[in-house]
Design an enzyme around this catalytic site. Structure first.
Site, short mmCIF file in Angstrom:
data_model
loop_
_atom_site.label_atom_id
_atom_site.label_comp_id
_atom_site.label_asym_id
_atom_site.label_seq_id
_atom_site.Cartn_x
_atom_site.Cartn_y
_atom_site.Cartn_z
N SER A 82 12.00 5.26 -14.58
CA SER A 82 12.63 5.23 -13.40
C SER A 82 13.98 5.17 -13.37
CB SER A 82 11.73 4.33 -12.75
OG SER A 82 12.05 4.13 -11.11
N ASP A 104 3.48 11.74 -7.69
CA ASP A 104 4.71 10.78 -7.75
C ASP A 104 5.40 10.83 -6.54
OD1 ASP A 104 6.63 9.01 -8.27
OD2 ASP A 104 6.64 9.50 -10.49
N HIS A 145 3.74 7.25 -9.78
CA HIS A 145 5.13 6.63 -10.44
C HIS A 145 4.50 5.38 -11.38
CE1 HIS A 145 9.50 6.40 -10.44
NE2 HIS A 145 9.33 5.15 -10.43
#
Length: 413
Positions: A185, A355, A388
């Site tokens: 991320s 995601d 994610h």
């Protein structure tokens, strides 16, 4: 359900809401089904090593790294696996960087057999865990205190300019070897920006980027998009925030404002904010809630919001031409040109089809920036069912992702 490792506004929106709306949600019915890491909460007193590593029979060292802008970072080193390996053999160092509003503990929520740092240690790597400034274990500075607004005067630009270089300098100085890097991320965004400016590359061996974040124009989260459009510098000043504490009163007020928007369902947060994660074990939630979402700077949140709104990967926009001129010598903040990343840098990118933060179209935009990269130096993994958070807490992440990371790193030696 609360999940760590989210990006920017979507992340803290999610954390604050769950803490405010459903703080005592029970998840004990399947506790132990997948062998969770039951270590204590990491704190400045007991450290991450004691809470999450040595309890499982691994050697672990607590280190401190001071950045050029004065922040004192907590870093953990796991120099070998439980079995040990050949005495006197130099092991390949790997630095692991978490995302926003979480810390290094995020990587240890699953059992030792299923979390990335200990898997790497057992595969012969010398593992180093980063904890970003402002998080629980890295709330110190050579002369500032977290109670002072100046402590929080930074965005992810400073992570690029000061934090990652300090971590790389330290690990390289301790090991004398080029470093493998893992980011998730925000830990991918800061790495990509650093690589594009030629930082770190002389000390870097290869990089594995999980849920790579660069462009955010196609982020498919209603709450995150509304937050990004709403959270500008003015609202930060309205709340009087320097530190953004996801559990703070001002943050909670802002979340309530967001949830009043049509089309925002604040009670279906996992799928709404991160995409439909296929493979989470809900009993990890108790461990995460115990550790709690970590603070970041309001300026960092504003910068991430700008990335969503403006559709470019650029330095922090101070909102006034004269301020930008003072900082950059130009009225518009300069961009990070990701096509400048060295074409021979070995990189592994893994992204998911579900995601909602690292959206497929945005990853394709990133890959377009990398179209001149040496074909044999760029490995791309697409996991259709992953969202994610699956990348850091998925119960099958070892088989689906981590074994591929290990294979990639070993292929560079």
């Amino acid at each position: 359900m609360v999940v760590p490792g989210l990006l920017g506004l979507a992340a803290w929106s999610f954390y604050v809401l769950v803490l405010a709306v459903q703080p005592h949600q029970a998840h004990s019915s399947i506790r132990g089904s997948f062998g969770l890491n039951k270590g204590a909460v990491a704190s400045p007193e007991n450290g991450l090593c004691a809470s999450s590593v040595t309890v499982h029979g691994y050697k672990c060292e607590e280190h401190e790294v001071t950045t050029k802008d004065g922040y004192i970072l907590s870093v953990q080193r796991i120099p070998k696996g439980r079995v040990g390996g050949t005495a006197g053999t130099k092991k390949q160092p790997v630095l692991i960087q978490h995302g926003v509003t979480v810390d290094g503990l995020t990587w240890f929520l699953n059992s030792p057999e299923q979390n990335l740092p200990l898997i790497l240690a057992d595969n012969g790597f010398d593992v180093w865990i980063a904890n970003t400034r402002g998080t629980r274990l890295s709330r110190r500075h050579v002369y500032l205190d977290p109670s002072q607004p100046a402590f929080w005067k930074w965005s992810w630009d400073e992570l690029v300019s000061f934090e990652l270089p300090a971590l790389f300098d330290y690990v390289y100085g301790q090991t004398g070897q080029k470093i493998d890097y893992v980011g998730h991320s925000l830990g991918t965004l800061t790495a990509l920006a650093s690589f594009s400016e030629g930082k770190l590359v002389n000390q870097l061996k290869s990089a594995a980027l999980l849920s790579p974040i660069a462009y955010l124009s196609h982020m498919k989260t209603a709450l995150g998009n509304i937050a990004a459009k709403s959270f500008v510098g003015e609202i930060g000043r309205l709340f009087g925030l320097a530190e953004f504490n996801p559990k703070g009163e001002a943050g909670g007020d802002f979340i309530k404002f967001l949830c009043d928007n049509p089309g925002v369902d604040c009670y279906d947060l996992v799928a709404a904010l991160t995409g439909k994660n296929c493979c989470l074990n809900s009993s990890i939630v108790d461990l995460f809630l115990t550790n709690g979402p970590q603070s970041t700077s309001t300026m960092n949140i504003v910068h991430l919001s700008q990335t969503v709104r403006h559709g470019v990967v650029a330095k922090y926009n101070y909102g006034r031409h004269d301020y930008n001129l003072m900082h950059y010598g130009e009225a518009v903040p300069p961009i990070y040109n990701l096509s400048n990343i060295p074409h021979d840098l070995p990189m592994f990118l893994s992204y998911g089809g579900q995601d909602a933060l690292s959206d497929v179209l945005d990853v394709k935009h990133l890959l377009d920036d990398l179209k001149s990269h040496d074909v044999e130096k760029l490995s791309v993994q697409f996991i259709k069912d992953y969202a994610h958070v699956d990348f850091i807490m998925g119960v099958n992440a070892m088989d689906v992702v981590y074994n591929q990371v290990v294979k990639f790193f070993k292929g560079q030696h």
